[in-house]
Scaffold this active site. Sequence first.
Site, PDB file in Angstrom:
ATOM      1  N   PHE A 127       0.846  -1.200   0.000  1.00 20.28           N
ATOM      2  CA  PHE A 127       0.000   0.000   0.000  1.00 20.28           C
ATOM      3  C   PHE A 127       0.873   1.239   0.000  1.00 20.28           C
ATOM      4  CE2 PHE A 127      -0.064   2.109   4.135  1.00 20.28           C
ATOM      5  CZ  PHE A 127       0.593   1.182   4.925  1.00 20.28           C
ATOM      6  N   GLU A 131       4.746  10.043   0.158  1.00 21.84           N
ATOM      7  CA  GLU A 131       5.422  10.625  -1.006  1.00 21.84           C
ATOM      8  C   GLU A 131       6.750  11.213  -0.538  1.00 21.84           C
ATOM      9  OE1 GLU A 131       2.660  13.324  -2.916  1.00 21.84           O
ATOM     10  OE2 GLU A 131       1.312  11.668  -3.442  1.00 21.84           O
ATOM     11  N   PRO A 132       7.625  11.580  -1.474  1.00 18.96           N
ATOM     12  CA  PRO A 132       8.928  12.100  -1.031  1.00 18.96           C
ATOM     13  C   PRO A 132       8.790  13.277  -0.066  1.00 18.96           C
ATOM     14  CG  PRO A 132       8.981  11.666  -3.383  1.00 18.96           C
ATOM     15  CD  PRO A 132       7.560  11.428  -2.940  1.00 18.96           C
ATOM     16  N   GLY A 135       4.806  12.235   4.772  1.00 21.14           N
ATOM     17  CA  GLY A 135       4.442  10.925   5.294  1.00 21.14           C
ATOM     18  C   GLY A 135       3.352  11.088   6.344  1.00 21.14           C
ATOM     19  N   THR A 162       6.685  -0.536   1.312  1.00 26.56           N
ATOM     20  CA  THR A 162       7.132  -1.848   1.767  1.00 26.56           C
ATOM     21  C   THR A 162       6.559  -2.883   0.803  1.00 26.56           C
ATOM     22  OG1 THR A 162       7.128  -1.065   4.037  1.00 26.56           O
ATOM     23  CG2 THR A 162       7.109  -3.450   3.721  1.00 26.56           C
ATOM     24  N   GLN A 295      22.991  -6.917  40.858  1.00 30.34           N
ATOM     25  CA  GLN A 295      21.638  -6.362  40.972  1.00 30.34           C
ATOM     26  C   GLN A 295      21.299  -5.403  39.815  1.00 30.34           C
ATOM     27  OE1 GLN A 295      20.540  -3.702  44.236  1.00 30.34           O
ATOM     28  NE2 GLN A 295      18.969  -5.180  44.796  1.00 30.34           N
ATOM     29  N   GLU A 379       3.583   3.294  10.048  1.00 22.96           N
ATOM     30  CA  GLU A 379       2.173   3.367  10.462  1.00 22.96           C
ATOM     31  C   GLU A 379       1.925   4.550  11.411  1.00 22.96           C
ATOM     32  OE1 GLU A 379       1.680   1.154   8.158  1.00 22.96           O
ATOM     33  OE2 GLU A 379       1.646  -0.697   9.321  1.00 22.96           O
ATOM     34  N   GLU A 383       4.765  10.904  17.478  1.00 20.53           N
ATOM     35  CA  GLU A 383       4.061  12.192  17.592  1.00 20.53           C
ATOM     36  C   GLU A 383       2.644  12.077  17.015  1.00 20.53           C
ATOM     37  OE1 GLU A 383       7.268  11.930  16.493  1.00 20.53           O
ATOM     38  OE2 GLU A 383       8.089  12.690  18.378  1.00 20.53           O
TER      39      GLU A 383
HETATM   40  C1  LIG Z   1      11.067   1.237   6.265  1.00 19.50           C
HETATM   41  C2  LIG Z   1       9.840   2.037   6.010  1.00 19.50           C
HETATM   42  C3  LIG Z   1       8.744   1.437   5.409  1.00 19.50           C
HETATM   43  C4  LIG Z   1       7.596   2.195   5.112  1.00 19.50           C
HETATM   44  N1  LIG Z   1       6.555   1.586   4.458  1.00 19.50           N
HETATM   45  C5  LIG Z   1       5.519   2.365   4.014  1.00 19.50           C
HETATM   46  C6  LIG Z   1       4.492   1.797   3.202  1.00 19.50           C
HETATM   47  O1  LIG Z   1       4.457   0.589   2.933  1.00 19.50           O
HETATM   48  N2  LIG Z   1       3.537   2.622   2.683  1.00 19.50           N
HETATM   49  C7  LIG Z   1       3.525   3.959   2.946  1.00 19.50           C
HETATM   50  O2  LIG Z   1       2.629   4.654   2.474  1.00 19.50           O
HETATM   51  N3  LIG Z   1       4.469   4.525   3.760  1.00 19.50           N
HETATM   52  C8  LIG Z   1       5.466   3.761   4.291  1.00 19.50           C
HETATM   53  N4  LIG Z   1       6.446   4.310   5.070  1.00 19.50           N
HETATM   54  C9  LIG Z   1       6.413   5.755   5.331  1.00 19.50           C
HETATM   55  C10 LIG Z   1       6.077   6.087   6.751  1.00 19.50           C
HETATM   56  O3  LIG Z   1       4.713   5.879   6.984  1.00 19.50           O
HETATM   57  C11 LIG Z   1       6.496   7.550   6.988  1.00 19.50           C
HETATM   58  O4  LIG Z   1       7.919   7.587   6.960  1.00 19.50           O
HETATM   59  C12 LIG Z   1       5.982   8.082   8.285  1.00 19.50           C
HETATM   60  O5  LIG Z   1       4.579   8.226   8.239  1.00 19.50           O
HETATM   61  C13 LIG Z   1       6.618   9.429   8.629  1.00 19.50           C
HETATM   62  O6  LIG Z   1       6.558  10.299   7.551  1.00 19.50           O
HETATM   63  P1  LIG Z   1       7.870  11.100   7.069  1.00 19.50           P
HETATM   64  O7  LIG Z   1       8.973  10.133   6.973  1.00 19.50           O
HETATM   65  O8  LIG Z   1       7.509  11.860   5.868  1.00 19.50           O
HETATM   66  O9  LIG Z   1       8.189  12.081   8.258  1.00 19.50           O
HETATM   67  P2  LIG Z   1       7.525  13.540   8.456  1.00 19.50           P
HETATM   68  O10 LIG Z   1       6.062  13.445   8.323  1.00 19.50           O
HETATM   69  O11 LIG Z   1       8.260  14.498   7.586  1.00 19.50           O
HETATM   70  O12 LIG Z   1       7.886  13.814   9.974  1.00 19.50           O
HETATM   71  C14 LIG Z   1       9.211  14.197  10.387  1.00 19.50           C
HETATM   72  C15 LIG Z   1       9.184  14.371  11.922  1.00 19.50           C
HETATM   73  O13 LIG Z   1       8.255  15.406  12.282  1.00 19.50           O
HETATM   74  C16 LIG Z   1       7.280  14.886  13.177  1.00 19.50           C
HETATM   75  N5  LIG Z   1       5.989  15.526  12.904  1.00 19.50           N
HETATM   76  C17 LIG Z   1       5.331  15.567  11.725  1.00 19.50           C
HETATM   77  N6  LIG Z   1       4.170  16.248  11.865  1.00 19.50           N
HETATM   78  C18 LIG Z   1       4.107  16.641  13.159  1.00 19.50           C
HETATM   79  C19 LIG Z   1       3.144  17.359  13.937  1.00 19.50           C
HETATM   80  N7  LIG Z   1       2.004  17.810  13.407  1.00 19.50           N
HETATM   81  N8  LIG Z   1       3.408  17.571  15.243  1.00 19.50           N
HETATM   82  C20 LIG Z   1       4.555  17.112  15.797  1.00 19.50           C
HETATM   83  N9  LIG Z   1       5.496  16.414  15.121  1.00 19.50           N
HETATM   84  C21 LIG Z   1       5.269  16.176  13.828  1.00 19.50           C
HETATM   85  C22 LIG Z   1       7.255  13.398  12.924  1.00 19.50           C
HETATM   86  O14 LIG Z   1       6.757  12.698  14.052  1.00 19.50           O
HETATM   87  C23 LIG Z   1       8.722  13.111  12.660  1.00 19.50           C
HETATM   88  O15 LIG Z   1       9.407  13.035  13.896  1.00 19.50           O
HETATM   89  C24 LIG Z   1       7.564   3.564   5.454  1.00 19.50           C
HETATM   90  C25 LIG Z   1       8.662   4.148   6.088  1.00 19.50           C
HETATM   91  C26 LIG Z   1       9.782   3.404   6.365  1.00 19.50           C
HETATM   92  C27 LIG Z   1      10.957   4.080   7.030  1.00 19.50           C
END
Ligand SMILES: Cc1cc2nc3c(=O)[nH]c(=O)nc-3n(C[C@H](O)[C@H](O)[C@H](O)COP(=O)(O)OP(=O)(O)OC[C@H]3O[C@@H](n4cnc5c(N)ncnc54)[C@H](O)[C@@H]3O)c2cc1C
Length: 401
Positions: A127, A131-132, A135, A162, A295, A379, A383
């Site tokens: 699923f 996007e770049p 997330g 994934t 301990q 998932e 945060e």
């Molecule tokens: C190995 C791996 C497998 C994955 N597989 C999938 C998949 O199968 N399908 C899919 O769709 N996605 C997948 N993902 C993506 C994953 O769901 C996202 O990486 C994740 O949701 C976080 O998004 P981001 O990396 O863009 O971080 P960002 O959203 O950019 O967040 C960066 C940081 O800011 C924090 N943050 C963001 N918004 C807020 C807010 N409002 N308040 C406070 N803090 C905030 C976040 O908690 C994080 O610490 C995968 C990721 C990894 C690493």
Amino acid sequence: MSRLAQTPGLTDVQQEILATVRDFVDKEILPVATELEHRDEYPAQIVEGLKELGLFGLMIPEEYGGLGESLLTYALCVEEIARGWMSVSGIINTHFIVAYMLKQHGTQEQRDYFLPKMALGEIRGAFSMSEPALGSDVSAITSKGVQDGDAYVLNGQKMWLTNGGSANLVAVLCRTDEGHPQGTAPHKSMTTFLVEKEPGFGEVRPGLTIPGKIEKMGYKGVDTTELVMSDLRVPADRVLGGETGRGFYHMMDGVEVGRVNVAARGCGVAQRAFELGVSYAQQRQTFGKPIAQHQAIQFKLAEMATKVEAAHAMMVNAARKKDSGERNDLEAGMAKYLASEYCKEVVEDAFRIHGGYGFSKEYEIERLYREAPMLLIGEGTAEIQKMIIGRRLLEEYRFQG
Ligand SMILES: Cc1cc2nc3c(=O)[nH]c(=O)nc-3n(C[C@H](O)[C@H](O)[C@H](O)COP(=O)(O)OP(=O)(O)OC[C@H]3O[C@@H](n4cnc5c(N)ncnc54)[C@H](O)[C@@H]3O)c2cc1C
């Protein structure tokens, strides 16, 4: 004394399934996991074994050839599998989410077509929301679907799929706000498309490219990829549920059960870390006695075991709530948050117990140390879980002044 992470009230069938899975993990996964992980090798033989056990169809209804089991059974199986190797649980997780979304939201034709093949593991699901550039903020996606006759034309770039390479069905979330009045809420203008493709890398279908595997610090063996859509034509009957504008809800429903699943993975990895720690502590001698007799180390073991128990109890509670038909976003968010944080802490403690050897690739804890952080992110990050939990608490405890 009873062993950790027991689950009261299981049926004979559930106990039998779990015993079979545990046996499979001990015999087929644990002996090879670290070696395969170090080579970043896809565990093809293990996947064949999972198919034979029927695990790809565990929650798919019997009428479609699955085992029709509950979320609890599924989560407990995932816990066992992650105890063996977290990547293997990743291989079934996205498949399970897509099958769940089809079961809940698919049209009759979509269910009839996909679910029997998914139950056999012939069709394997991934699923794609991320996007770049995003997330956490799913409502900001930019990938777009535009209707053209009896098809939709999809364009955009997706990130972090994934099983993006090994799957042959991807549930892709796109914006479909064409023709909607300006100001439609972002989450009401998204659609899930069921995109079939060839497994592998490169152009896997006209207009659809899977560039290659993303190199990761851990969670190896399972492929994680980007996905590029360039005028990809998808027939209109491959809109999940047959209706545009529902995609955000489909995906959120999917990740909600996915959160229980990630919690279960955290429980499994933490259990394995505890097993490794408690075993090593009784073998390693310092100052004339096994370190388990100091301990400070016993306290570590006590904390680790308490965390394993607490996380397991919350995960089971969240799964049972969903199985009872009730809303479980609060429980799933709490379970995912707690289990992933505790997992990281238990793994860290087991790593410390191993002293310098924990840093050696010869010891399994080195692998777990690189795997645990993924659970803090996938998932929904910690945060995001806290945002969900906080919102729900304010609903439940609304000030009545
Ligand atoms: C190995 C791996 C497998 C994955 N597989 C999938 C998949 O199968 N399908 C899919 O769709 N996605 C997948 N993902 C993506 C994953 O769901 C996202 O990486 C994740 O949701 C976080 O998004 P981001 O990396 O863009 O971080 P960002 O959203 O950019 O967040 C960066 C940081 O800011 C924090 N943050 C963001 N918004 C807020 C807010 N409002 N308040 C406070 N803090 C905030 C976040 O908690 C994080 O610490 C995968 C990721 C990894 C690493």
